[in-house]
Design an enzyme around this catalytic site. Sequence first.
Site, PDB file in Angstrom:
ATOM      1  CD  GLU A 158      54.999  27.512   5.010  1.00  0.00           C
ATOM      2  OE1 GLU A 158      55.466  26.600   5.306  1.00  0.00           O
ATOM      3  OE2 GLU A 158      54.037  26.692   4.755  1.00  0.00           O
ATOM      4  CD  GLU A 314      53.462  30.783   1.702  1.00  0.00           C
ATOM      5  OE1 GLU A 314      53.924  28.833   1.566  1.00  0.00           O
ATOM      6  OE2 GLU A 314      53.684  30.825   2.969  1.00  0.00           O
TER       7      GLU A 314
HETATM    8  C1  GLA Z   1      56.234  27.293   2.366  1.00  0.00           C
HETATM    9  C2  GLA Z   1      57.210  28.421   2.545  1.00  0.00           C
HETATM   10  C3  GLA Z   1      57.245  29.790   1.700  1.00  0.00           C
HETATM   11  C4  GLA Z   1      58.009  28.725   0.541  1.00  0.00           C
HETATM   12  C5  GLA Z   1      56.624  27.752   0.193  1.00  0.00           C
HETATM   13  C6  GLA Z   1      57.322  26.979  -0.661  1.00  0.00           C
HETATM   14  O1  GLA Z   1      54.548  27.616   2.432  1.00  0.00           O
HETATM   15  O2  GLA Z   1      55.913  29.503   3.619  1.00  0.00           O
HETATM   16  O3  GLA Z   1      58.100  30.882   2.117  1.00  0.00           O
HETATM   17  O4  GLA Z   1      58.808  28.665   0.469  1.00  0.00           O
HETATM   18  O5  GLA Z   1      56.621  27.138   1.109  1.00  0.00           O
HETATM   19  O6  GLA Z   1      56.475  25.391  -1.064  1.00  0.00           O
END
Ligand code: GLA
Length: 692
Positions: A158, A314
């Site tokens: 991210e 995710e």
């Molecule tokens: C992001 C991050 C993860 C985690 C999630 C929690 O997507 O990539 O490592 O912190 O948020 O929602």
Amino acid sequence: MNQLDDEHIRPVRIDALAFGGDYNPDQWPEETWHEDIRLMKEAGITMVSLPIFSWPQLEPEPGVYDWGWLDRILDLLHEAGIRIDLATATATPPSWLLRAHPEMAPWDSEGHRLEFGSRQTYCPSSPVWRENVARMTRAMAERYGEHPGLAMWHISNEYGDHVSRCWCPVTAEHFRRWLQDRYGDLDGLNEAWGVNVWGQRYTSWNHIETPRKAPGPVNPTQLLDFERFSSDAMLELFRIEIDVLREITPDIAVTTNFMSMFRDLDYWDFAAVEDVVTDDAYPEPADPTSHVGAALNYGLMRSLKGGRPWLLLESSASATSWRDVNVPKAPGKIRVESLQAVAHGSDAVMFFQWRQAKYGQEKFHSSMLGHRGEKSRSFQETKALGNELKRLEPVRGTRVRSRVALVIDWDSWWGSSAIESLPSQRLQWAQQARAWHRALYALGHPVDTVRATGPFEKYDVVVVPNLYIAETPQAEALRAFVESGGHLVVGPFSGVVDATEKVHDGGAPGPLRDILGVEIDEQWPIADGLAERLAYGGDSLEVLHWAEWIEADADVEVRGAYATGVLDGLPAVTRRTVGAGSAWYVSAILQPEGMLTMFRDVLRACGLPARDDVNVDAEAVTRADDTTDYTFLLNHGASSVAFTLPAPGVDLLTGADSAGVVELGAYGVAVVASPRAASVPFVTINPVKETA
Ligand code: GLA
């Protein structure tokens, strides 16, 4: 730019829909790993992502590596048939690196150096960080590049989640070099930035800073260039890792996980250099219509690489832990939300994370395997989902069919939102885009996204909620689309400035003028708390925040006119026939009901169907291969919905024949397979019935 064509795209090495999540084995004793593997198999897990934040565990001291634990867990996963989305472990630096090089810490816009103790404590421009990232990536690629379980590389994590902009001295230096590349010499920069306004002429590159708090509004082109630069700086960082991986593992796919429609990074540029688009999606469970926004996010994800499948890497099994109030997902929501992503072209359903943390910042974030273990509702629901997904194997690799696309242009997004001096701060790029999408969604159309330069050929209708910054190549591409029979709808405050933020000669809509056949005499913002009306067919629509004084050419048809205030009687929504197509201009911010009225008219006038009955809980999206349409019917609400399909088929989830009408209860989903139809299947709905 390293534009990839089909031949150069490396496939993700997995032969099933990806199902699984982030896995952090280094937060658990090794005995737990065996239980993890057993439960993963039970839940139908096919892929996990690791070791995203584990650099300090892999290199506890400079140059001293501890691969043993990672070797062991990768082998266990592989033996269990679980593929690995292998992170390069560069999402966050070890403390020893930051302490040895304090200058690599990021600074905020007030000049505060951000401290260690969270994650992503790095400046994207830092040469030390970049060198170390390349070194760690190389070490990972050399050690695991031939691991048989490797499905793809997961670069960083991210980008920009916590730090997308940096104001440190290293960044300022980098910004100056970026400006030199862009403008050549100081004269070029001074010209581009329009420095004669408020006496900002620069006589040395060293006098240029990243835009900071100044006595008054900052130069708009400086602000815009800082947005562009910051996105490019992160892209450079991404490419450093890609280059290392391509050298050592030329056949393995690379990705970085996106954050849906994220303002700060131009994802068109990022997607162009990777093999597969991956996304992290966290629709707000407390918002009963968050699936509408998700549909646009997913439309972007599938469009970033021309309609190819993407991967939902995710999502949350229930509550997040980073909102002020973290509402869990009602039973059934996990399933419908996950299958919505699949409907929109994802070949994966993955979660953050596999096992709920016992400690640290995210211990209250839901996971597939909750604190209660096997008994947890999230485990029971995700396990059922994982096993159900196997029935959807036929949709893997298929593509979404859509007749409508929405233009997303990061330059216009930044230009219209980074600047302090505008006609009004109430016209927000993202809000406009979401409002336009919402209407098209509600009227029954899945919406792709596209750059302002196209390609548009696949679409019947292209909508441009806002193109504040417009240049000739965009106008030419849009004109060619319309002339060849496409229908274009352009929103307010478009075609206003060029790429250096100079107002086009003659004013808006600048280079779009000869397509649209209108001229804007003045933007006409409406004061907060006041409203105007617009007459549209027999309807009266409310206008808030934004209107424009338009003069239309004689060959322009007025579809809607202002009906109140100073603009009373002037055109508000116009349509013009251009070549074989049409070009529409919408000068006002309409409210949701008015949007539906207007877009229903637009769609029907362009020969596309539009729903009479509107219920944003009822969504239909079709994925298809050459022979079969797979129409996903999704009920995002708690009341039942009856969907009417244009053709009968078989529900992949239940095996039941559907005669054409499918009734779904709360959070119900059906995936109806039928022979590929000549035109995109259009699904209507009947009014919502009360649940018994
Ligand atoms: C992001 C991050 C993860 C985690 C999630 C929690 O997507 O990539 O490592 O912190 O948020 O929602």
